[in-house]
Scaffold this motif. Sequence first.
Motif, PDB file in Angstrom:
ATOM      1  N   ALA A   1      -2.221   7.984   4.880  1.00 21.35           N
ATOM      2  CA  ALA A   1      -2.448   7.663   3.465  1.00 21.35           C
ATOM      3  C   ALA A   1      -2.368   6.161   3.213  1.00 21.35           C
ATOM      4  O   ALA A   1      -3.157   5.609   2.433  1.00 21.35           O
ATOM      5  CB  ALA A   1      -1.432   8.392   2.588  1.00 21.35           C
ATOM      6  N   VAL A   2      -1.434   5.495   3.877  1.00 22.50           N
ATOM      7  CA  VAL A   2      -1.297   4.041   3.721  1.00 22.50           C
ATOM      8  C   VAL A   2      -2.531   3.339   4.275  1.00 22.50           C
ATOM      9  O   VAL A   2      -3.091   2.442   3.637  1.00 22.50           O
ATOM     10  CB  VAL A   2      -0.006   3.531   4.402  1.00 22.50           C
ATOM     11  CG1 VAL A   2       0.033   2.006   4.451  1.00 22.50           C
ATOM     12  CG2 VAL A   2       1.228   4.076   3.674  1.00 22.50           C
TER      13      VAL A   2
ATOM     14  N   ARG B   1       1.723   6.473  -7.099  1.00 23.54           N
ATOM     15  CA  ARG B   1       0.587   7.242  -7.625  1.00 23.54           C
ATOM     16  C   ARG B   1       0.660   8.714  -7.245  1.00 23.54           C
ATOM     17  O   ARG B   1       0.419   9.597  -8.071  1.00 23.54           O
ATOM     18  CB  ARG B   1      -0.716   6.635  -7.097  1.00 23.54           C
ATOM     19  CG  ARG B   1      -1.974   7.298  -7.639  1.00 23.54           C
ATOM     20  CD  ARG B   1      -3.221   6.788  -6.962  1.00 23.54           C
ATOM     21  NE  ARG B   1      -3.185   7.058  -5.538  1.00 23.54           N
ATOM     22  CZ  ARG B   1      -3.551   6.169  -4.596  1.00 23.54           C
ATOM     23  NH1 ARG B   1      -3.994   4.979  -4.937  1.00 23.54           N
ATOM     24  NH2 ARG B   1      -3.474   6.490  -3.321  1.00 23.54           N
ATOM     25  N   ASP B   2       0.995   8.996  -5.963  1.00 25.26           N
ATOM     26  CA  ASP B   2       0.877  10.353  -5.433  1.00 25.26           C
ATOM     27  C   ASP B   2       2.204  11.027  -5.123  1.00 25.26           C
ATOM     28  O   ASP B   2       2.220  12.200  -4.763  1.00 25.26           O
ATOM     29  CB  ASP B   2       0.021  10.338  -4.164  1.00 25.26           C
ATOM     30  CG  ASP B   2      -1.347   9.704  -4.384  1.00 25.26           C
ATOM     31  OD1 ASP B   2      -1.875   9.801  -5.502  1.00 25.26           O
ATOM     32  OD2 ASP B   2      -1.885   9.099  -3.433  1.00 25.26           O
TER      33      ASP B   2
ATOM     34  N   SER C   1       3.372  12.523  -0.379  1.00 23.52           N
ATOM     35  CA  SER C   1       2.034  12.117   0.063  1.00 23.52           C
ATOM     36  C   SER C   1       2.042  10.866   0.935  1.00 23.52           C
ATOM     37  O   SER C   1       1.002  10.468   1.448  1.00 23.52           O
ATOM     38  CB  SER C   1       1.145  11.861  -1.156  1.00 23.52           C
ATOM     39  OG  SER C   1       1.027  13.031  -1.924  1.00 23.52           O
ATOM     40  N   VAL C   2       3.199  10.244   1.092  1.00 25.35           N
ATOM     41  CA  VAL C   2       3.276   9.003   1.863  1.00 25.35           C
ATOM     42  C   VAL C   2       3.233   9.321   3.356  1.00 25.35           C
ATOM     43  O   VAL C   2       4.055  10.076   3.867  1.00 25.35           O
ATOM     44  CB  VAL C   2       4.568   8.218   1.520  1.00 25.35           C
ATOM     45  CG1 VAL C   2       4.733   7.033   2.451  1.00 25.35           C
ATOM     46  CG2 VAL C   2       4.534   7.760   0.073  1.00 25.35           C
TER      47      VAL C   2
ATOM     48  N   ALA D   1       0.837  -1.202   0.000  1.00 24.35           N
ATOM     49  CA  ALA D   1       0.000   0.000   0.000  1.00 24.35           C
ATOM     50  C   ALA D   1       0.872   1.252   0.000  1.00 24.35           C
ATOM     51  O   ALA D   1       0.578   2.229  -0.703  1.00 24.35           O
ATOM     52  CB  ALA D   1      -0.941  -0.004   1.204  1.00 24.35           C
TER      53      ALA D   1
ATOM     54  N   LYS E   1      -5.521   4.594   4.627  1.00 27.07           N
ATOM     55  CA  LYS E   1      -6.657   4.908   3.754  1.00 27.07           C
ATOM     56  C   LYS E   1      -6.631   4.019   2.510  1.00 27.07           C
ATOM     57  O   LYS E   1      -7.675   3.520   2.070  1.00 27.07           O
ATOM     58  CB  LYS E   1      -6.611   6.384   3.352  1.00 27.07           C
ATOM     59  CG  LYS E   1      -7.772   6.802   2.488  1.00 27.07           C
ATOM     60  CD  LYS E   1      -7.710   8.277   2.163  1.00 27.07           C
ATOM     61  CE  LYS E   1      -8.871   8.654   1.253  1.00 27.07           C
ATOM     62  NZ  LYS E   1      -8.797  10.058   0.831  1.00 27.07           N
ATOM     63  N   GLU E   2      -5.436   3.796   1.949  1.00 25.91           N
ATOM     64  CA  GLU E   2      -5.294   2.935   0.768  1.00 25.91           C
ATOM     65  C   GLU E   2      -5.820   1.535   1.059  1.00 25.91           C
ATOM     66  O   GLU E   2      -6.405   0.884   0.205  1.00 25.91           O
ATOM     67  CB  GLU E   2      -3.828   2.876   0.332  1.00 25.91           C
ATOM     68  CG  GLU E   2      -3.567   2.074  -0.907  1.00 25.91           C
ATOM     69  CD  GLU E   2      -4.183   2.687  -2.164  1.00 25.91           C
ATOM     70  OE1 GLU E   2      -4.529   1.901  -3.072  1.00 25.91           O
ATOM     71  OE2 GLU E   2      -4.340   3.920  -2.261  1.00 25.91           O
ATOM     72  N   LEU E   3      -5.597   1.068   2.288  1.00 22.97           N
ATOM     73  CA  LEU E   3      -6.033  -0.275   2.693  1.00 22.97           C
ATOM     74  C   LEU E   3      -7.470  -0.303   3.200  1.00 22.97           C
ATOM     75  O   LEU E   3      -8.041  -1.379   3.388  1.00 22.97           O
ATOM     76  CB  LEU E   3      -5.118  -0.812   3.794  1.00 22.97           C
ATOM     77  CG  LEU E   3      -3.701  -1.181   3.347  1.00 22.97           C
ATOM     78  CD1 LEU E   3      -2.809  -1.386   4.560  1.00 22.97           C
ATOM     79  CD2 LEU E   3      -3.734  -2.423   2.490  1.00 22.97           C
TER      80      LEU E   3
ATOM     81  N   ILE F   1       2.122   1.746  -3.492  1.00 20.33           N
ATOM     82  CA  ILE F   1       1.059   2.249  -4.372  1.00 20.33           C
ATOM     83  C   ILE F   1       0.893   3.752  -4.187  1.00 20.33           C
ATOM     84  O   ILE F   1       0.825   4.510  -5.155  1.00 20.33           O
ATOM     85  CB  ILE F   1      -0.276   1.511  -4.112  1.00 20.33           C
ATOM     86  CG1 ILE F   1      -0.166   0.062  -4.608  1.00 20.33           C
ATOM     87  CG2 ILE F   1      -1.447   2.244  -4.765  1.00 20.33           C
ATOM     88  CD1 ILE F   1      -1.292  -0.838  -4.140  1.00 20.33           C
ATOM     89  N   VAL F   2       0.847   4.193  -2.929  1.00 19.48           N
ATOM     90  CA  VAL F   2       0.702   5.625  -2.641  1.00 19.48           C
ATOM     91  C   VAL F   2       1.893   6.396  -3.193  1.00 19.48           C
ATOM     92  O   VAL F   2       1.731   7.441  -3.839  1.00 19.48           O
ATOM     93  CB  VAL F   2       0.531   5.875  -1.128  1.00 19.48           C
ATOM     94  CG1 VAL F   2       0.577   7.364  -0.808  1.00 19.48           C
ATOM     95  CG2 VAL F   2      -0.771   5.269  -0.618  1.00 19.48           C
TER      96      VAL F   2
END
Length: 194
Positions: free
Chosen positions: A34-35, A24-25, A29-30, A17, A37-39, A20-21
Amino acid sequence: MPRIVDHDERRRQIAEALLIVAARDGHDSVSSRAVAKELGIATGSLWHYFDGFDDVVRAAAAEVTRRTDERIAAATEGLQGLARLDALMREVLPVDERTRTEAHVVVGFWGRLAALASTPDAAAPTLATWQGSIHTALDEAVAAGELRTDTPREAVMTLLRSVTYGQQVVEVTEPQPAAAHLAVLDGILAPWRA
């Protein structure tokens, strides 16, 4: 009955995750939020699997290394010598969409991992575990007559390892076509070709 959670698998999902963040961002943004939220989980849930966010970063770096090692094993299966070396380097040099994205993620990790260097085995996930494969490929190339017998294999291996990191930085700062990255590889090997 309580649900059984595979601890190692959940740690890997959290690391993925983060990747991915970051891809993508961007690394700015990490964050743990954020991690999570991704999950689709609460931020506090991360701490059931990690001691802190630095541990999540280390796990993500280790996941990149694991993925690269897996790709290298598949790409080099049945190959020897310079064919093995070429296949290996195409998995670490930024020559396609996957390896270009990976370069952006990996280069973004370096500053944070450098700050963790004082902690035990902080750099372990980022070690180029594929250097043994480079060594093998060079040995095979010399034995097959593809490279000269006086090829300084240790020095060439060290240079190839450094070039992979350098080309990742080049890709992030001034993107190049795949041919430009591969030309660097050819330039390193050219003086030693038989």
